[in-house]
Design an enzyme around this catalytic site. Sequence first.
Site, mmCIF file in Angstrom:
data_model
loop_
_atom_site.group_PDB
_atom_site.id
_atom_site.type_symbol
_atom_site.label_atom_id
_atom_site.label_comp_id
_atom_site.label_asym_id
_atom_site.label_seq_id
_atom_site.Cartn_x
_atom_site.Cartn_y
_atom_site.Cartn_z
ATOM 1 N N GLY A 38 0.836 -1.203 0.000
ATOM 2 C CA GLY A 38 0.000 0.000 0.000
ATOM 3 C C GLY A 38 0.862 1.241 0.000
ATOM 4 C CG ASP A 39 0.641 3.884 2.422
ATOM 5 O OD1 ASP A 39 -0.344 4.633 2.336
ATOM 6 O OD2 ASP A 39 0.840 3.130 3.390
ATOM 7 C CE LYS A 79 -3.579 1.695 -3.543
ATOM 8 N NZ LYS A 79 -2.429 1.565 -2.646
ATOM 9 C CB ALA A 139 -8.880 2.946 0.205
ATOM 10 C CG HIS A 155 -6.053 5.455 -2.908
ATOM 11 N ND1 HIS A 155 -6.736 4.734 -3.855
ATOM 12 C CD2 HIS A 155 -5.578 4.545 -2.016
ATOM 13 C CE1 HIS A 155 -6.675 3.441 -3.543
ATOM 14 N NE2 HIS A 155 -5.993 3.312 -2.428
ATOM 15 C CB THR A 162 -5.874 -6.001 3.862
ATOM 16 O OG1 THR A 162 -7.102 -5.299 3.984
ATOM 17 C CG2 THR A 162 -5.644 -6.329 2.408
ATOM 18 N N GLY A 194 -0.476 5.584 13.302
ATOM 19 C CA GLY A 194 -1.925 5.470 13.405
ATOM 20 C C GLY A 194 -2.300 4.797 14.704
ATOM 21 N NE ARG A 195 -7.283 4.669 20.039
ATOM 22 C CZ ARG A 195 -8.512 4.772 20.467
ATOM 23 N NH1 ARG A 195 -9.351 5.610 19.907
ATOM 24 N NH2 ARG A 195 -8.915 4.043 21.493
ATOM 25 C CG ASP A 219 10.411 13.204 -5.020
ATOM 26 O OD1 ASP A 219 9.924 12.041 -5.151
ATOM 27 O OD2 ASP A 219 9.944 14.044 -4.241
#
Lengths: 415, 325
Positions: free
Chosen positions: A7-8, A11, A36, A38, A232, A289-290, A324
């Site tokens: 992920g990340d 997309k 999700a 994005h 997931t 994230g919690r 970059d």
Amino acid sequence: MVDLGYGDAGKGTVVDLLCADGPVGAVIRFNGGAQAAHNVVTSDGRHHTFAQFGSGTLHGVPTHLSRFVVVDPLALAAEAEQLNAIGVPDPFGLLTIDAEALLSTPWHAAANRLRELGRGAGRHGSCGMGVGETMAYALRHADAPRAGDTLDPTRLRHRLTAVRDRLTDELGDLGGPPVDEVVSVFRAFGSIVSIVDGWSTRRALLDAGRCVFEGAQGVLLDEWFGWHPYTTWSTTTFANAETLLAEAGHGALRLGVVRTYTTRHGAGPLVTEDPALTAALPDRHNGTGRWQGPFRVGHFDAVAHRYAVEVAGGVDALAVTHLDAPDRAPELRICPEYALAPGAPTLDRLVPGGRGDLAYQERLTALLAGARPARLDRPARWASAIGALLDAPVLIESYGPSTADKRVLGRALAA
Amino acid sequence: MGSGRWSTDVYGAAASYRAATGRSAFAYSDSGARKVHERLDPRGVDVRESRDSDEHPRSTPIAVLFDVTGSMGSVPRTLQSKLPELFGLLLRKGYATDPQIMFGAIGDATCDRVPLQIGQFESDNRMDDDLGNIVLEGGGGGQRTESYELAMYFMARHTSLDSVERRGRRGYLFLIGDELPYPQVKPAEVRRWTGDELAEPISVAAIVAELRQRFEVYYILPSGASYAGDPEILGYWRRLLGQHVIELDDLDAVCETIALTVGLGEEAIDLAEGLTDLADVGSTATGSVGRALATIGSTRGVAVRTDLATAGLDTDGPDDGLIRL
């Protein structure tokens, strides 16, 4: 389009580019749900984290949520409001939802969090929104709430009450709002969004022209091919998209998205993880994230990505993002093979197991837990090096967050 | 792997949906439009066509026109949310070959600003656009009459159907409403709303007879409308259309009712098979649909459909559009 990592990979930004690059009839979602995230940044500086709306929304491209998407009517309202605030006049008017799509409820989310807390240190890295819980519930109960139920008040109330009662029986008090409130807001959702016959809607969309299938999460998190149990509850390969395309009698170009370094948000193996890179490459859209825990960064893991290409059935082309980053992080490298133990032969291919063989996936997870990069290379030209390692042409290069930072290298995408 | 960025607070969501109500459904009408949308304007239209093509070689035209005056209450909005499912239902169950669906709306030509709105026959989701562009008049004259006769005039004189012209198979026209037509098609209204010059008025019976050369005509009286179940209104339409008058006690079942009526008309199914199909697709409307279609379903077994060769035959029995063997 699928993400070949955890992920990340970018997309959102790639879908945004595809929608800016020529007429697109719709963005069709084929997995995941409201978890999700994005990110799209426009050239005039607007930013939105797309969850249930497709990442082409800022170009006015409609979104169709297929039956493979878990729909969260509560999060959808909040997302629509934010889109409205950044200049999308009628976000709901851009949305069609397959009547068969599952609905997640506040009780699914609560059950998800209770189970995740119960795992203690063995947490799976869930987002805490109940998407997996909703899928699991639907497997056990044929009367799981679906989008079409919001048009039928009696059935909706019956099915929502059943969710609350069954999950409460299993896990104890879940809290959550009264059933009446949830019925009322789900009814409002059903009266505002277009709930459609997905089969005919998709056929009409695909017959009319080019559509983008926007995958969520990443292939390395796939429910069957990921590192069990750190996966997931979603098929993240091209499989669902191919099912939907086949039903409508169409085909597609298979685009894999990768970023120049490998990241993971949540628990589970990340062989190339390097805390120095986590510090050197902070992520503007991902923090701790919690429910997920910290955002972790590693060198580009060519072994895991080659595995992702293989279990996804191959890709026709690649989009490489974050080009970059190598300039900003001189220590960034590519890992082409793993070392398992001192003196043992190195490993440059992970052999896929059979679909559904979770015991095998668990053994892969154990193997990865003991693996380290055998070698780290620094290529002169990152995009072409990654293309060569994954054996696919690079069609899109991304050097920054906004549309203006992208290059489309081939014209094949226009086909 | 994602996040839970957007709030899942039930009260916040309720407020958002309340604020958005009316922004999307019937967006054209709700934006304040009180003029017919150009795609739905009957003025100056030569014909609305339902054509065969290589892709759709045996087109089945299906027109659904509903009353949008005030007496119908919230019915038009419910219809707008329900009718997009119709196409999928017809296709999935194979009740009709190559369905082409047209939507339109009926008001009152004596007092409304938009008394007639007629879309195109479409075989894709452009029909949804037509639905969204319908202006909900919400007025009406309050004298239990609406301009159904004007709509029937348009459908009789301004449609061209390959199914009829090439293959002798009539299309389907569903009128959904709760009131009576005016007794005559009036030349002044026809001129004003379609641009045609009529030498003299046409009686409702005459326009229905003409219309039936092209369409199987059904009238659906839904519950929730002002005059639901009204014996005078039902009686009038039954005299005009015979058994093609359908009382529907659950508006949510409108798509299923239309689909099964078409399936029965095409002799693709009998009523029992149709109701089984509905149950298979998870419909909860089988009770309502079964009650609504009981009469039509029970007579279908002895009916044949009209074709061009027999259309002129004088037949015995009730004038219900069916020719009995």
